[in-house]
Write an enzyme that holds these catalytic residues in place. Sequence first.
Site, PDB file in Angstrom:
ATOM      1  N   LYS A   1      -5.156 -10.468  -6.058  1.00  0.00           N
ATOM      2  CA  LYS A   1      -6.389 -10.743  -5.302  1.00  0.00           C
ATOM      3  C   LYS A   1      -7.482  -9.738  -5.672  1.00  0.00           C
ATOM      4  O   LYS A   1      -7.183  -8.585  -5.978  1.00  0.00           O
ATOM      5  CB  LYS A   1      -6.115 -10.771  -3.795  1.00  0.00           C
ATOM      6  CG  LYS A   1      -6.172  -9.442  -3.119  1.00  0.00           C
ATOM      7  CD  LYS A   1      -6.313  -9.530  -1.604  1.00  0.00           C
ATOM      8  CE  LYS A   1      -6.419  -8.098  -1.094  1.00  0.00           C
ATOM      9  NZ  LYS A   1      -7.186  -7.843   0.054  1.00  0.00           N
TER      10      LYS A   1
ATOM     11  N   LYS B   1     -11.045  -4.178  -3.235  1.00  0.00           N
ATOM     12  CA  LYS B   1     -11.871  -2.970  -3.350  1.00  0.00           C
ATOM     13  C   LYS B   1     -11.087  -1.870  -4.054  1.00  0.00           C
ATOM     14  O   LYS B   1     -11.644  -1.104  -4.804  1.00  0.00           O
ATOM     15  CB  LYS B   1     -12.237  -2.450  -1.958  1.00  0.00           C
ATOM     16  CG  LYS B   1     -13.109  -3.370  -1.161  1.00  0.00           C
ATOM     17  CD  LYS B   1     -13.826  -2.551  -0.101  1.00  0.00           C
ATOM     18  CE  LYS B   1     -14.235  -3.409   1.073  1.00  0.00           C
ATOM     19  NZ  LYS B   1     -13.142  -3.617   2.043  1.00  0.00           N
TER      20      LYS B   1
ATOM     21  N   LYS C   1       0.840  -1.209   0.000  1.00  0.00           N
ATOM     22  CA  LYS C   1       0.000   0.000   0.000  1.00  0.00           C
ATOM     23  C   LYS C   1       0.875   1.259   0.000  1.00  0.00           C
ATOM     24  O   LYS C   1       0.545   2.245  -0.656  1.00  0.00           O
ATOM     25  CB  LYS C   1      -0.960  -0.001   1.196  1.00  0.00           C
ATOM     26  CG  LYS C   1      -2.111  -0.997   1.022  1.00  0.00           C
ATOM     27  CD  LYS C   1      -3.254  -0.724   1.966  1.00  0.00           C
ATOM     28  CE  LYS C   1      -4.427  -1.651   1.673  1.00  0.00           C
ATOM     29  NZ  LYS C   1      -5.545  -1.488   2.589  1.00  0.00           N
TER      30      LYS C   1
HETATM   31  N1  AQP Z   1      -9.861 -11.343  -2.576  1.00  0.00           N
HETATM   32  C1  AQP Z   1     -10.163 -11.786  -1.370  1.00  0.00           C
HETATM   33  N2  AQP Z   1     -10.327 -13.117  -1.161  1.00  0.00           N
HETATM   34  C2  AQP Z   1     -10.656 -13.586   0.078  1.00  0.00           C
HETATM   35  N3  AQP Z   1     -10.833 -12.795   1.150  1.00  0.00           N
HETATM   36  C3  AQP Z   1     -10.694 -11.469   0.981  1.00  0.00           C
HETATM   37  N4  AQP Z   1     -10.820 -10.427   1.818  1.00  0.00           N
HETATM   38  C4  AQP Z   1     -10.577  -9.272   1.154  1.00  0.00           C
HETATM   39  N5  AQP Z   1     -10.295  -9.537  -0.129  1.00  0.00           N
HETATM   40  C5  AQP Z   1     -10.362 -10.891  -0.271  1.00  0.00           C
HETATM   41  C6  AQP Z   1     -11.190 -10.559   3.229  1.00  0.00           C
HETATM   42  O1  AQP Z   1     -12.351  -9.768   3.447  1.00  0.00           O
HETATM   43  C7  AQP Z   1     -12.327  -9.304   4.804  1.00  0.00           C
HETATM   44  C8  AQP Z   1     -12.618  -7.838   4.853  1.00  0.00           C
HETATM   45  O2  AQP Z   1     -11.694  -7.178   4.028  1.00  0.00           O
HETATM   46  P1  AQP Z   1     -11.283  -5.662   4.197  1.00  0.00           P
HETATM   47  O3  AQP Z   1     -12.118  -4.850   3.353  1.00  0.00           O
HETATM   48  O4  AQP Z   1     -11.266  -5.257   5.580  1.00  0.00           O
HETATM   49  O5  AQP Z   1      -9.784  -5.819   3.849  1.00  0.00           O
HETATM   50  P2  AQP Z   1      -8.964  -5.593   2.574  1.00  0.00           P
HETATM   51  O6  AQP Z   1      -7.960  -6.671   2.583  1.00  0.00           O
HETATM   52  O7  AQP Z   1      -8.452  -4.234   2.632  1.00  0.00           O
HETATM   53  O8  AQP Z   1     -10.037  -5.810   1.393  1.00  0.00           O
HETATM   54  P3  AQP Z   1      -9.984  -5.283  -0.035  1.00  0.00           P
HETATM   55  O9  AQP Z   1     -11.416  -5.240  -0.384  1.00  0.00           O
HETATM   56  O10 AQP Z   1      -9.170  -6.159  -0.878  1.00  0.00           O
HETATM   57  O11 AQP Z   1      -9.392  -3.822  -0.018  1.00  0.00           O
HETATM   58  P4  AQP Z   1      -7.912  -3.304  -0.391  1.00  0.00           P
HETATM   59  O12 AQP Z   1      -8.087  -2.586  -1.649  1.00  0.00           O
HETATM   60  O13 AQP Z   1      -7.569  -2.372   0.758  1.00  0.00           O
HETATM   61  O14 AQP Z   1      -6.992  -4.466  -0.508  1.00  0.00           O
HETATM   62  C9  AQP Z   1     -10.967  -9.672   5.378  1.00  0.00           C
HETATM   63  O15 AQP Z   1     -11.106 -10.815   6.181  1.00  0.00           O
HETATM   64  C10 AQP Z   1     -10.142  -9.998   4.155  1.00  0.00           C
HETATM   65  O16 AQP Z   1      -9.149 -10.978   4.426  1.00  0.00           O
END
Ligand code: AQP
Length: 340
Positions: free
Chosen positions: A200, A203, A118
Amino acid sequence: MTATPSPRPRVLSGIQPSGHMHLGNYLGAVQKWVEVQDEKECFYCIVDLHAITVFQDPKELLEQTRGVAALLLACGIDPAKSALFVQSHVRAHAEGSWVLNCVTPLGWLERMTQFKSKADKEKQRTSAGLLTYPVLQAADILLYDADEVPVGEDQRQHLELTRDIAQRFNHLYGETFKLPKPLIREFGARIMGLDDPTAKMSKGSSGTRGHCIRLTDSEDEIRYALKRAVTDSGREIQFSDDPEKAGVNNLLTLYKLLTHKSREETEADFSDARGYGDLKKAVADVVVEALRPIREEYDRLISDPAELDRLLAIGADKARALAEPKVRLVKERVGFFVPG
Ligand code: AQP
């Protein structure tokens, strides 16, 4: 003599209101959150303090916080069984996090792969909050004496850090925190981007059309993304560890988890398939049907913000009942003067 019933294991997990919830969030975490509600004592937190570690438009953050709450309820989180609350409504998280910041060596945080990736994107805008993000996560978990934390694979390293922080605090100030265990599923722990099965589903990239499927996407949007899903030049439709087959593996994983079939049943459903087109069409059908009731329930819930706020206030009360006495104990342990 009757045996005292053993307390139900306590579960805590969180999700950022930083964008639209997608199938990765649902299958990696939320589907499990719903499953364990009957046999465990569950706390689910919408982590807005975490979301602002990268800039969020204030108006969107507010909308998304209610939006995520509505979606979690629509997915099956039952406020009568689980505490669903907003992180910033429970001050103990910020207080606990500060104390834990002061026992966490800087080097531990600099090693976190999520911070490194990040920070790479944020460059000069990288906030101090992004570095200390996993310490806040540790506070979220440790303040509740959580036994289990159901998360996606991307959170494994942060969970290990939480255990290290708890052990360090316990060593410095005496036994205070329980060591939580991560609950990471065998299938679905890492749902990949449909446009790039080596990255992966996230968001952060959900602005790119065809990258992810949001839980609120229309049928047309779901079919568009799946039709264009990146696969390979082969024809074999089987689970595989071969990186070349990551796209097919991802599609089979979506199908398996949404139909609740075994690995063998999933593969058998495609033994007569003519090619990847058949697989993509079958996955699209399954996704559309699985998300239809969630979207309908979401539309109903989001149209009543007062009811959402009422449910979140009940969740915050349940959370405070555990987190406040625990943060008080933490303050006493480090030697703060805690008024009576
Ligand atoms: N691609 C994924 N596959 C499986 N699990 C996932 N999680 C996120 N992406 C995947 C799980 O969802 C939960 C909540 O996620 P979050 O929004 O708090 O965390 P994050 O990792 O920041 O999710 P994003 O959506 O992928 O955002 P960014 O862009 O910040 O990377 C967690 O349990 C996470 O493991």
